[in-house]
Design an enzyme around this catalytic site. Structure first.
Site: not given
Length: 474
Positions: A163, A192, A291
């Site tokens: 992402h 992911d 992230s």
């Protein structure tokens, strides 16, 4: 356990993701984020230690994730398909520190910071008409989001979250004080995980890779990344829990919400689901921009890839999650070798049993995963599972829903043997199943990714078509 899937046609949609509190403004450009959040007012927990939230979203901009979609971008990295790349540092060093309150954070930060990258994501500027509809691309690139990554090799392979880089038209990566252009090598959207490769990089410091299978609740950890664009930031905490799992729907998190949701309007993401099995829970601070960054132990060894948080506000509230390094590096290795990442698969169509439909259809149990179809040639078929069986336990752990069973299967590897407890016409049976691989269905989803709807992707994943398809199911 509260199931995220309804019982309509064997599948359904998880809840709506929570938008972030605000976008982050940095001088000269605007960063938009969608925080990886779950509704903290209504968390769903299970007796087996797994956690289900109403929705999670990604940490850099938005987590618009396709289930089972493996995307390989044009390979401009110079690494031939099937080449062998050694990931992680070639030597291990032990950190000597007096205490966690004294020199340990300094020593770990000094060791690990050179192995953590800041990733700036650029997308093409779209022109719009008077009604706000996109008409064409001007060709100008605008910085749309950012995240973090972890260096796996001296020549610039970096693992991050899918992402973070999804929808990117260009990447700028800063590591060791140097800025590089980078290309996406490949992604596994259903996990992911993504791998990028720096152009013309050499002599980088690969991270030392630890073992996420042997973590102790309460052990000291450090998160490293670029929260809110603040590169080379560290935060300390502990392992709060392990084996936290989550299923997230792409279609519920896509679209425009004023905060750059959907990667600035990128249409590159297909509908579907992402499975996060056995995540590491930590209270080390994880915020937008973290992230894809590193979660390391007291020896500075990578144990997880920071990915999600649970929060009322969309920012750090003391509960974050990292993808275990053993799982992440396995996927990254397959991507680097030019393979389609594979996952364990049972080979069945599923729907959730609850008290309402159990009463309506006269089922013998009021919770579990109902098998509505068994794929010919799958591990489930070879083990003797039948349509109408209700799976109530997986290796001794209770199964209350279809999503429970999906998470349990994803936590295993192709070829693993598992024991299912099933209820068949009121009789309890123990059935051992050898799990298969989703390689064929992953390949199919790669080709059909851009045109498939969320329901079609989930049907493919579960082989939920009711036809004689030979594709394995997960």
């Amino acid at each position: 356990m509260t199931d995220q899937f309804n019982n309509q046609n064997g599948y359904g949609q998880p809840g709506q993701p929570i938008p972030p509190a605000q976008g982050y403004q940095q001088s000269g450009y605007q960063h938009s984020y969608t925080q990886p959040v779950v509704d903290a007012k209504n968390p769903h927990k299970t007796s087996s230690g797994r956690t289900f939230g109403t929705a999670f979203a990604g940490a850099a901009l938005a987590c618009v994730i396709a289930f089972g979609g493996f995307t390989v971008y044009q390979n401009v990295t110079g690494a031939p398909s099937g080449s062998s790349v050694t990931l992680g540092a070639s030597t291990n060093t032990e950190i000597q520190a007096q205490s966690t309150d004294d020199t340990l954070p300094e020593a770990v930060a000094q060791k690990c910071l050179p192995s953590v990258a800041a990733i700036d994501v650029y997308t093409a500027q779209a022109s719009t008409d008077m009604f706000g509809r996109s008409t064409s691309s001007s060709g100008a690139l605008t910085e749309s989001s950012l995240g973090s990554g972890v260096v796996l090799s001296e020549d610039g392979y970096i693992v991050t979250n899918n992402h973070v880089v999804a929808g990117a038209d260009a990447l700028k990566v800063t590591v060791g004080g140097e800025e590089y252009d980078a290309d996406v090598v490949g992604t596994d959207e259903s996990s992911d995980i993504a791998v990028i490769k720096l152009r013309n990089a050499s002599g980088l410091t690969p991270v030392e890779i630890g073992d996420s299978d042997n973590l102790t609740i309460g052990e000291w950890v450090m998160s490293i990344g670029s929260p809110f664009g603040l590169e080379q930031s560290v935060a300390t905490g502990i392992v709060s829990a392990t084996s936290r799992s989550q299923i997230m729907s792409n279609s519920e998190s896509s679209g425009s919400d004023g905060y750059g949701y959907g990667y600035g309007g990128s249409s590159s993401q297909s509908g579907g689901y992402t499975i996060y099995p056995n995540m590491i829970q930590t209270d080390a601070a994880i915020n937008p921009g973290n992230s894809g960054g590193a979660l390391v132990d007291s020896n500075g060894k990578l144990i997880g890839i920071n990915t999600l948080i649970t929060s009322y506000s969309g920012n750090y509230s003391g509960v974050g999650f990292a993808i275990p390094v053993n799982y992440a590096v396995n996927i990254a290795q397959q991507i680097i070798e030019g393979k389609t990442p594979t996952h364990a698969q049972l080979g069945v169509s599923l729907s959730t049993v609850n008290s309402q439909n159990a009463k309506r259809y006269g089922l013998k149990v009021d919770s579990g995963a109902y098998i509505s179809a068994v794929n010919s040639g799958s591990g489930a078929a070879e083990a003797g599972l039948e349509e109408g069986d209700i799976v109530t336990k997986f290796d001794g752990n209770s199964v209350s829903s279809a999503s429970d069973l999906m998470l349990d299967v994803r936590s295993k590897n192709p070829g693993d043997k598992v024991t299912l407890e099933v209820n068949r016409d009121g009789e309890t049976k123990q059935i051992e199943v050898t799990l298969g691989s989703d390689e064929s269905s992953q390949s199919a989803s790669t080709q059909q990714n851009s045109s498939s709807s969320s329901s079609e992707m989930l049907k493919r994943l579960l082989n939920n078509s009711g036809s004689s398809s030979k594709n394995d199911a997960a």
